[in-house]
Design an enzyme around this catalytic site. Structure first.
Site, PDB file in Angstrom:
ATOM      1  CE  LYS A  62      13.607  85.239  39.745  1.00 36.61           C
ATOM      2  NZ  LYS A  62      12.451  86.127  39.498  1.00 36.61           N
TER       3      LYS A  62
ATOM      4  CE1 TYR B  51      19.350  85.345  40.851  1.00 36.54           C
ATOM      5  CE2 TYR B  51      18.220  83.229  40.765  1.00 36.54           C
ATOM      6  CZ  TYR B  51      18.232  84.583  40.538  1.00 36.54           C
ATOM      7  OH  TYR B  51      17.124  85.192  40.008  1.00 36.54           O
TER       8      TYR B  51
HETATM    9  P1  NAD Z   1      14.688  95.701  38.149  1.00 39.81           P
HETATM   10  O1  NAD Z   1      15.496  96.083  39.344  1.00 39.81           O
HETATM   11  O2  NAD Z   1      14.588  96.681  37.046  1.00 39.81           O
HETATM   12  O3  NAD Z   1      13.219  95.268  38.590  1.00 39.81           O
HETATM   13  C1  NAD Z   1      12.903  94.666  39.829  1.00 39.81           C
HETATM   14  C2  NAD Z   1      11.567  95.274  40.232  1.00 39.81           C
HETATM   15  O4  NAD Z   1      11.030  94.667  41.408  1.00 39.81           O
HETATM   16  C3  NAD Z   1      11.689  96.776  40.522  1.00 39.81           C
HETATM   17  O5  NAD Z   1      10.848  97.500  39.667  1.00 39.81           O
HETATM   18  C4  NAD Z   1      11.214  96.882  41.957  1.00 39.81           C
HETATM   19  O6  NAD Z   1      10.502  98.089  42.203  1.00 39.81           O
HETATM   20  C5  NAD Z   1      10.286  95.671  42.042  1.00 39.81           C
HETATM   21  N1  NAD Z   1       9.988  95.343  43.431  1.00 39.81           N
HETATM   22  C6  NAD Z   1      10.874  94.977  44.410  1.00 39.81           C
HETATM   23  N2  NAD Z   1      10.198  94.824  45.578  1.00 39.81           N
HETATM   24  C7  NAD Z   1       8.884  95.084  45.314  1.00 39.81           C
HETATM   25  C8  NAD Z   1       7.696  95.103  46.093  1.00 39.81           C
HETATM   26  N3  NAD Z   1       7.723  94.835  47.417  1.00 39.81           N
HETATM   27  N4  NAD Z   1       6.523  95.411  45.488  1.00 39.81           N
HETATM   28  C9  NAD Z   1       6.464  95.698  44.177  1.00 39.81           C
HETATM   29  N5  NAD Z   1       7.561  95.709  43.371  1.00 39.81           N
HETATM   30  C10 NAD Z   1       8.744  95.407  43.942  1.00 39.81           C
HETATM   31  O7  NAD Z   1      15.336  94.321  37.648  1.00 39.81           O
HETATM   32  P2  NAD Z   1      14.892  93.237  36.553  1.00 39.81           P
HETATM   33  O8  NAD Z   1      16.114  92.434  36.330  1.00 39.81           O
HETATM   34  O9  NAD Z   1      14.203  93.872  35.401  1.00 39.81           O
HETATM   35  O10 NAD Z   1      13.893  92.317  37.383  1.00 39.81           O
HETATM   36  C11 NAD Z   1      12.587  91.983  36.957  1.00 39.81           C
HETATM   37  C12 NAD Z   1      12.348  90.483  37.131  1.00 39.81           C
HETATM   38  O11 NAD Z   1      13.158  89.791  36.181  1.00 39.81           O
HETATM   39  C13 NAD Z   1      12.721  89.930  38.500  1.00 39.81           C
HETATM   40  O12 NAD Z   1      11.767  88.961  38.890  1.00 39.81           O
HETATM   41  C14 NAD Z   1      14.062  89.266  38.228  1.00 39.81           C
HETATM   42  O13 NAD Z   1      14.353  88.236  39.152  1.00 39.81           O
HETATM   43  C15 NAD Z   1      13.767  88.706  36.845  1.00 39.81           C
HETATM   44  N6  NAD Z   1      14.950  88.255  36.090  1.00 39.81           N
HETATM   45  C16 NAD Z   1      15.999  89.100  35.910  1.00 39.81           C
HETATM   46  C17 NAD Z   1      17.115  88.656  35.220  1.00 39.81           C
HETATM   47  C18 NAD Z   1      18.302  89.560  35.015  1.00 39.81           C
HETATM   48  O14 NAD Z   1      19.389  89.041  34.701  1.00 39.81           O
HETATM   49  N7  NAD Z   1      18.162  90.857  35.167  1.00 39.81           N
HETATM   50  C19 NAD Z   1      17.150  87.359  34.691  1.00 39.81           C
HETATM   51  C20 NAD Z   1      16.061  86.522  34.884  1.00 39.81           C
HETATM   52  C21 NAD Z   1      14.938  86.997  35.589  1.00 39.81           C
END
Ligand code: NAD
Length: 252
Positions: free
Chosen positions: A158, A151
């Site tokens: 984070k 990570y």
């Molecule tokens: P995802 O790829 O569907 O979403 C990530 C989003 O970030 C995308 O919609 C992308 O367009 C947006 N993004 C990136 N750069 C950007 C910018 N400059 N301006 C505006 N938007 C931008 O993936 P996800 O897993 O749904 O991620 C959403 C959140 O959840 C993130 O913060 C991720 O770290 C967090 N998260 C994910 C997980 C997992 O396992 N998937 C676990 C814990 C937390």
């Protein structure tokens, strides 16, 4: 319904696997009006996902690293909002998957800006829309105590996001704006698939989470976001709710 009469701004819907998509769907089920954000080349994908929701929401442009987009956001959204979901994360390739010691600062800076500083930027951009108070919720992957495999700089980002939420809670509390995080277990999304070695998390969760964990099921995470966006937690801010099957509570 939990979000009757509320208007919620949802960032981070890339496709229907996005955690933010599940939040938008759950929020609509609870009576909310939703506005989505997207940017650049992702816009057409977001619009396609928007059409899959029960009621197709408006999608406004927001690259969270663009001062011009941030400045224009309140005007583009219009009206008022009662809640904001921050579901934005990004790190250049060098920052993930084992290159912790060699990732250049220029790349680390991008990861920190898009994944952590952006919570402050989004909160300030939305402040004029939240004059009656409201709830800001961001998605976290718990980095309060440990270093994870692969990570890397996203983990540092984070940890910065967790701290940023506490400082925002301090500075926006007087305006009735709450700021909380939902620390999710691993969910198979585009962002997750871009992390080389992500399956290590999936395996760890399958063994250790006391409640079990389904990497294809974002609804428990979405439900927690909806609860925090509702009026059910009026006295909670600067906090982290774990929705990880209980993984964080188990030592080995
Ligand atoms: P995802 O790829 O569907 O979403 C990530 C989003 O970030 C995308 O919609 C992308 O367009 C947006 N993004 C990136 N750069 C950007 C910018 N400059 N301006 C505006 N938007 C931008 O993936 P996800 O897993 O749904 O991620 C959403 C959140 O959840 C993130 O913060 C991720 O770290 C967090 N998260 C994910 C997980 C997992 O396992 N998937 C676990 C814990 C937390």
């Amino acid at each position: 319904m939990l979000l009757d009469g509320k208007r919620i701004l949802v960032t981070g819907v890339l496709n229907d696997a996005s955690i933010a998509f599940a939040v938008a769907r759950r929020a609509q089920e609870e009576g909310a009006e939703i506005v989505l954000t997207s940017f650049g080349r992702a816009m057409s994908l977001t619009q396609r996902a928007a059409r899959r929701l029960d009621t197709e929401p408006k999608v406004v442009e927001l690259d969270v690293s663009s001062p011009a987009d941030l400045e224009a956001l309140a005007g583009r959204v219009g009206g008022t909002v009662d809640g904001v979901l921050h579901a934005i994360g990004f790190a250049p390739e060098s920052c993930l998957g084992g290159g912790f010691l060699s990732a250049p600062w220029e790349d680390v800076a991008v990861a920190l800006q898009i994944s952590a500083y952006s919570l402050k930027a989004l909160a300030v951009a939305c402040r004029p829309l939240m004059r009656g108070g409201g709830s800001i919720v961001a998605l976290d992957f718990d980095n309060s105590r440990v270093a994870w495999p692969v990570y890397d700089w996203m983990g540092v980002a984070k940890a910065a996001l967790e701290s940023t939420a506490r400082y925002l809670a301090r500075d926006l509390g007087a305006e009735g704006i709450r700021v909380n995080l939902v620390a999710a277990g691993p969910i198979r999304t585009i962002a997750a698939r871009s992390i080389p070695g992500f399956e290590q998390f999936e395996e760890a969760w399958s063994v250790r989470a006391p409640l079990g964990w389904n990497v294809k099921e974002p609804v428990p995470v979405a439900s927690a976001c909806v609860a925090l966006l509702s009026d059910l937690f009026p006295a909670t801010t600067g906090d982290v709710v774990h929705v990880d099957g209980g993984y964080h509570a188990i030592g080995a």
